[in-house]
Design a protein around this motif. Structure first.
Motif, PDB file in Angstrom:
ATOM      1  N   GLY A 236       0.792  -1.222   0.000  1.00  0.00           N
ATOM      2  CA  GLY A 236       0.000   0.000   0.000  1.00  0.00           C
ATOM      3  C   GLY A 236       0.826   1.274   0.000  1.00  0.00           C
ATOM      4  N   LEU A 237       2.126   1.138  -0.196  1.00  0.00           N
ATOM      5  CA  LEU A 237       3.003   2.308  -0.138  1.00  0.00           C
ATOM      6  C   LEU A 237       2.762   3.249  -1.319  1.00  0.00           C
ATOM      7  CD1 LEU A 237       5.405   3.911   0.990  1.00  0.00           C
ATOM      8  CD2 LEU A 237       6.936   2.370  -0.252  1.00  0.00           C
ATOM      9  N   TYR A 238       2.693   2.638  -2.498  1.00  0.00           N
ATOM     10  CA  TYR A 238       2.544   3.457  -3.699  1.00  0.00           C
ATOM     11  C   TYR A 238       1.257   4.291  -3.643  1.00  0.00           C
ATOM     12  CZ  TYR A 238       2.056   4.871  -8.538  1.00  0.00           C
ATOM     13  OH  TYR A 238       1.907   5.604  -9.677  1.00  0.00           O
ATOM     14  N   GLY A 239       1.406   5.590  -3.843  1.00  0.00           N
ATOM     15  CA  GLY A 239       0.251   6.473  -3.878  1.00  0.00           C
ATOM     16  C   GLY A 239      -0.157   6.986  -2.498  1.00  0.00           C
ATOM     17  N   SER A 240       0.447   6.459  -1.438  1.00  0.00           N
ATOM     18  CA  SER A 240       0.042   6.893  -0.093  1.00  0.00           C
ATOM     19  C   SER A 240       0.829   8.139   0.322  1.00  0.00           C
ATOM     20  CB  SER A 240       0.274   5.768   0.910  1.00  0.00           C
ATOM     21  OG  SER A 240       1.667   5.572   1.093  1.00  0.00           O
ATOM     22  N   LYS A 241       0.361   8.778   1.400  1.00  0.00           N
ATOM     23  CA  LYS A 241       1.069   9.956   1.918  1.00  0.00           C
ATOM     24  C   LYS A 241       2.051   9.495   2.989  1.00  0.00           C
ATOM     25  CE  LYS A 241      -2.128  13.666   0.953  1.00  0.00           C
ATOM     26  NZ  LYS A 241      -3.582  13.550   1.142  1.00  0.00           N
ATOM     27  N   VAL A 242       3.248   9.993   2.879  1.00  0.00           N
ATOM     28  CA  VAL A 242       4.299   9.555   3.797  1.00  0.00           C
ATOM     29  C   VAL A 242       4.922  10.759   4.495  1.00  0.00           C
ATOM     30  CG1 VAL A 242       6.315   8.063   4.007  1.00  0.00           C
ATOM     31  CG2 VAL A 242       4.853   7.863   2.005  1.00  0.00           C
ATOM     32  N   GLU A 243       5.129  10.625   5.812  1.00  0.00           N
ATOM     33  CA  GLU A 243       5.858  11.653   6.570  1.00  0.00           C
ATOM     34  C   GLU A 243       7.333  11.310   6.480  1.00  0.00           C
ATOM     35  OE1 GLU A 243       2.507  13.779   8.108  1.00  0.00           O
ATOM     36  OE2 GLU A 243       4.654  14.231   8.252  1.00  0.00           O
ATOM     37  N   VAL A 244       8.108  12.269   6.010  1.00  0.00           N
ATOM     38  CA  VAL A 244       9.541  11.984   5.894  1.00  0.00           C
ATOM     39  C   VAL A 244      10.373  13.119   6.480  1.00  0.00           C
ATOM     40  CG1 VAL A 244       9.310  10.538   3.833  1.00  0.00           C
ATOM     41  CG2 VAL A 244       9.670  13.006   3.592  1.00  0.00           C
ATOM     42  N   VAL A 253       5.035  13.777   1.880  1.00  0.00           N
ATOM     43  CA  VAL A 253       5.127  13.594   0.424  1.00  0.00           C
ATOM     44  C   VAL A 253       4.205  12.465  -0.009  1.00  0.00           C
ATOM     45  CG1 VAL A 253       7.499  14.421   0.161  1.00  0.00           C
ATOM     46  CG2 VAL A 253       7.077  12.023   0.714  1.00  0.00           C
ATOM     47  N   VAL A 254       3.888  12.472  -1.289  1.00  0.00           N
ATOM     48  CA  VAL A 254       3.109  11.372  -1.845  1.00  0.00           C
ATOM     49  C   VAL A 254       4.097  10.368  -2.434  1.00  0.00           C
ATOM     50  CG1 VAL A 254       1.454  10.696  -3.616  1.00  0.00           C
ATOM     51  CG2 VAL A 254       1.093  12.791  -2.305  1.00  0.00           C
ATOM     52  N   ALA A 255       3.908   9.109  -2.083  1.00  0.00           N
ATOM     53  CA  ALA A 255       4.824   8.064  -2.565  1.00  0.00           C
ATOM     54  C   ALA A 255       4.508   7.719  -4.014  1.00  0.00           C
ATOM     55  CB  ALA A 255       4.731   6.835  -1.672  1.00  0.00           C
ATOM     56  N   ASP A 256       4.936   8.602  -4.893  1.00  0.00           N
ATOM     57  CA  ASP A 256       4.721   8.342  -6.312  1.00  0.00           C
ATOM     58  C   ASP A 256       5.956   7.650  -6.887  1.00  0.00           C
ATOM     59  OD1 ASP A 256       5.216  11.848  -7.200  1.00  0.00           O
ATOM     60  OD2 ASP A 256       6.530  10.367  -6.262  1.00  0.00           O
ATOM     61  N   GLU A 257       5.951   7.495  -8.200  1.00  0.00           N
ATOM     62  CA  GLU A 257       7.039   6.773  -8.843  1.00  0.00           C
ATOM     63  C   GLU A 257       8.385   7.437  -8.554  1.00  0.00           C
ATOM     64  OE1 GLU A 257       7.925   5.221 -13.312  1.00  0.00           O
ATOM     65  OE2 GLU A 257       5.853   5.282 -12.642  1.00  0.00           O
ATOM     66  N   GLU A 258       8.378   8.771  -8.623  1.00  0.00           N
ATOM     67  CA  GLU A 258       9.605   9.525  -8.407  1.00  0.00           C
ATOM     68  C   GLU A 258      10.150   9.285  -6.995  1.00  0.00           C
ATOM     69  OE1 GLU A 258       9.106  13.723  -9.434  1.00  0.00           O
ATOM     70  OE2 GLU A 258      10.898  14.055  -8.237  1.00  0.00           O
ATOM     71  N   ALA A 291      11.486  -2.834 -12.874  1.00  0.00           N
ATOM     72  CA  ALA A 291      10.705  -4.016 -12.499  1.00  0.00           C
ATOM     73  C   ALA A 291      10.244  -3.897 -11.048  1.00  0.00           C
ATOM     74  CB  ALA A 291      11.542  -5.273 -12.698  1.00  0.00           C
ATOM     75  N   ILE A 292      11.150  -3.417 -10.206  1.00  0.00           N
ATOM     76  CA  ILE A 292      10.800  -3.285  -8.780  1.00  0.00           C
ATOM     77  C   ILE A 292       9.700  -2.236  -8.599  1.00  0.00           C
ATOM     78  CG2 ILE A 292      11.648  -2.435  -6.551  1.00  0.00           C
ATOM     79  CD1 ILE A 292      14.321  -3.830  -7.209  1.00  0.00           C
ATOM     80  N   ILE A 293       9.877  -1.091  -9.229  1.00  0.00           N
ATOM     81  CA  ILE A 293       8.858  -0.038  -9.107  1.00  0.00           C
ATOM     82  C   ILE A 293       7.524  -0.534  -9.664  1.00  0.00           C
ATOM     83  CG2 ILE A 293       8.188   2.268  -9.889  1.00  0.00           C
ATOM     84  CD1 ILE A 293      11.177   3.024  -9.690  1.00  0.00           C
ATOM     85  N   GLY A 294       7.612  -1.262 -10.782  1.00  0.00           N
ATOM     86  CA  GLY A 294       6.391  -1.822 -11.373  1.00  0.00           C
ATOM     87  C   GLY A 294       5.683  -2.747 -10.384  1.00  0.00           C
ATOM     88  N   TYR A 295       6.471  -3.529  -9.682  1.00  0.00           N
ATOM     89  CA  TYR A 295       5.899  -4.446  -8.701  1.00  0.00           C
ATOM     90  C   TYR A 295       5.273  -3.670  -7.536  1.00  0.00           C
ATOM     91  CZ  TYR A 295       5.581  -7.851  -4.938  1.00  0.00           C
ATOM     92  OH  TYR A 295       5.110  -8.629  -3.916  1.00  0.00           O
ATOM     93  N   LEU A 296       6.006  -2.674  -7.050  1.00  0.00           N
ATOM     94  CA  LEU A 296       5.511  -1.901  -5.914  1.00  0.00           C
ATOM     95  C   LEU A 296       4.205  -1.174  -6.247  1.00  0.00           C
ATOM     96  CD1 LEU A 296       8.814  -0.378  -4.462  1.00  0.00           C
ATOM     97  CD2 LEU A 296       7.546  -2.369  -3.667  1.00  0.00           C
ATOM     98  N   LYS A 297       4.091  -0.735  -7.496  1.00  0.00           N
ATOM     99  CA  LYS A 297       2.886  -0.009  -7.893  1.00  0.00           C
ATOM    100  C   LYS A 297       1.645  -0.891  -7.819  1.00  0.00           C
ATOM    101  CE  LYS A 297       3.383   3.129 -11.417  1.00  0.00           C
ATOM    102  NZ  LYS A 297       3.959   3.603 -12.697  1.00  0.00           N
ATOM    103  N   GLU A 298       1.875  -2.187  -8.035  1.00  0.00           N
ATOM    104  CA  GLU A 298       0.737  -3.116  -8.054  1.00  0.00           C
ATOM    105  C   GLU A 298       0.428  -3.676  -6.661  1.00  0.00           C
ATOM    106  OE1 GLU A 298       0.000  -2.144 -11.635  1.00  0.00           O
ATOM    107  OE2 GLU A 298      -1.268  -3.622 -10.610  1.00  0.00           O
ATOM    108  N   LEU A 299       1.325  -3.432  -5.710  1.00  0.00           N
ATOM    109  CA  LEU A 299       1.189  -4.037  -4.385  1.00  0.00           C
ATOM    110  C   LEU A 299       0.267  -3.173  -3.527  1.00  0.00           C
ATOM    111  CD1 LEU A 299       2.396  -6.467  -2.803  1.00  0.00           C
ATOM    112  CD2 LEU A 299       4.012  -4.861  -1.819  1.00  0.00           C
ATOM    113  N   LYS A 300      -1.035  -3.503  -3.581  1.00  0.00           N
ATOM    114  CA  LYS A 300      -2.000  -2.623  -2.900  1.00  0.00           C
ATOM    115  C   LYS A 300      -2.448  -3.225  -1.563  1.00  0.00           C
ATOM    116  CE  LYS A 300      -3.197  -0.145  -6.902  1.00  0.00           C
ATOM    117  NZ  LYS A 300      -3.153  -0.943  -8.143  1.00  0.00           N
TER     118      LYS A 300
END
Ligand code: CUA
Length: 300
Positions: A236-244, A253-258, A291-300
């Motif tokens: 659920g990391l991808y797309g979520s809001k993270v305190e950093v 920040v928003v955990a986007d691809e960047e 490949a890793i980022i692609g995987y993380l994006k799908e891991l909801k």
């Protein structure tokens, strides 16, 4: 030809098309010529009163037999191409096609997925198609193949691409607002080139991302099931809001691809709140990273 002929069935279909077109042109010229001739020859000035014609057996036989033969030949040619198009050769490579509003997705036997249909030249390919939602229709003009994609049902097509190139794929069944944009490409490439592309996707892009996470040791500190380890979970990391903490300053920040990319390449840049950064810099190449980022994006 306006549209290239790039498959085995293209020649068959073109043959039927030209046979029918040829007959039509001959008949058009014949009928028009005879009509014009009769209009002049039997005009009312020369023939003030009409005559009653009592049939002509020879003529009647000719205009029955000739068209019948032409139509039978039309049928035979059409039937030949039709059976050829429907009969899939043994050992054809299977690609599953998923149609949905408004995109195409192609899945190969090894799990490789693509938005563009890539095929080797010279090898038969069987498409097994289904629709996620409404009726769609896959059409490749350069291959002269076309078949509906029906929800709740599988349909198929097959072809052998015989010319390298990139050809249009259209949806030819009105399927809603995005119908005209439901387009893709089929790329026919030399067998060797195809093979190396295909191999890259061994076990699929996502599965590959997971494999990298395992082999690079990421999963020692990060879980994929939501549980807390030394590092934050990936679930659920991808797309979520993270305190950093960035340079000691707190921010959200928003955990986007960047963000994912930066966190992998420069672990110390943004440190997730509540964690300490002990993550090493990993030797990852661009493909592995993707490949890793692609995987993380799908891991909801
Ligand atoms: Cu899908 Cu039109």
């Amino acid at each position: 030809m306006f549209v290239p002929e790039a498959s085995n069935s293209a020649k068959e279909v073109t043959r039927s098309f030209y046979y029918i077109l040829g007959i039509e042109i001959v008949l058009l010229i014949l009928v028009t010529a005879v009509m014009v001739y009769f209009v002049i020859r039997y005009r009312s000035r020369r023939h003030p009163s009409s005559e009653n014609v009592e049939g002509g057996p020879v003529l009647e036989i000719i205009w029955t037999v000739v068209p019948t033969l032409l139509v039978i030949i039309m049928f035979i040619i059409g039937w030949q191409s039709f059976t050829q198009i429907r009969k899939v050769p043994e050992g054809a490579m299977v690609v599953r096609v998923r149609a949905q509003q408004w995109s195409w997705q192609f899945t190969y036997e090894n799990g490789r997925q693509s938005e563009v249909l890539r095929v080797p030249i010279g090898g038969p390919v069987k498409l097994i198609m289904h629709s996620q939602d409404v009726l769609h229709c896959l059409y490749v003009p350069a291959f002269r193949i076309k078949e509906d994609c029906v929800p709740g049902m599988e349909t198929y097509l097959w072809f052998t691409a015989d010319r390298p190139g990139s050809y249009d794929i259209f949806c030819t069944e009105y399927c809603g607002l995005g119908h005209s944009g439901m387009i893709s490409k089929v790329t026919a490439m030399p067998a060797g080139e195809f093979e190396s592309w295909y191999k890259k996707g061994e076990a699929g892009k996502e599965a590959q991302g997971l494999k990298h996470l395992e082999t690079k040791g990421c999963l020692g500190c990060h879980s994929i099931d939501g549980s807390k380890k030394i590092g934050p979970t990936f679930k659920g990391l991808y797309g979520s809001k993270v305190e950093v903490l960035t340079n000691g300053k707190e921010r959200e920040v928003v955990a986007d691809e960047e963000y994912l990319r930066k966190s992998i390449l420069e672990p110390a840049a943004d440190i997730a709140e509540g964690y300490q950064n002990i993550m090493p810099k990993l030797p990852l190449n661009e493909d592995e990273l993707k490949a890793i980022i692609g995987y993380l994006k799908e891991l909801k």
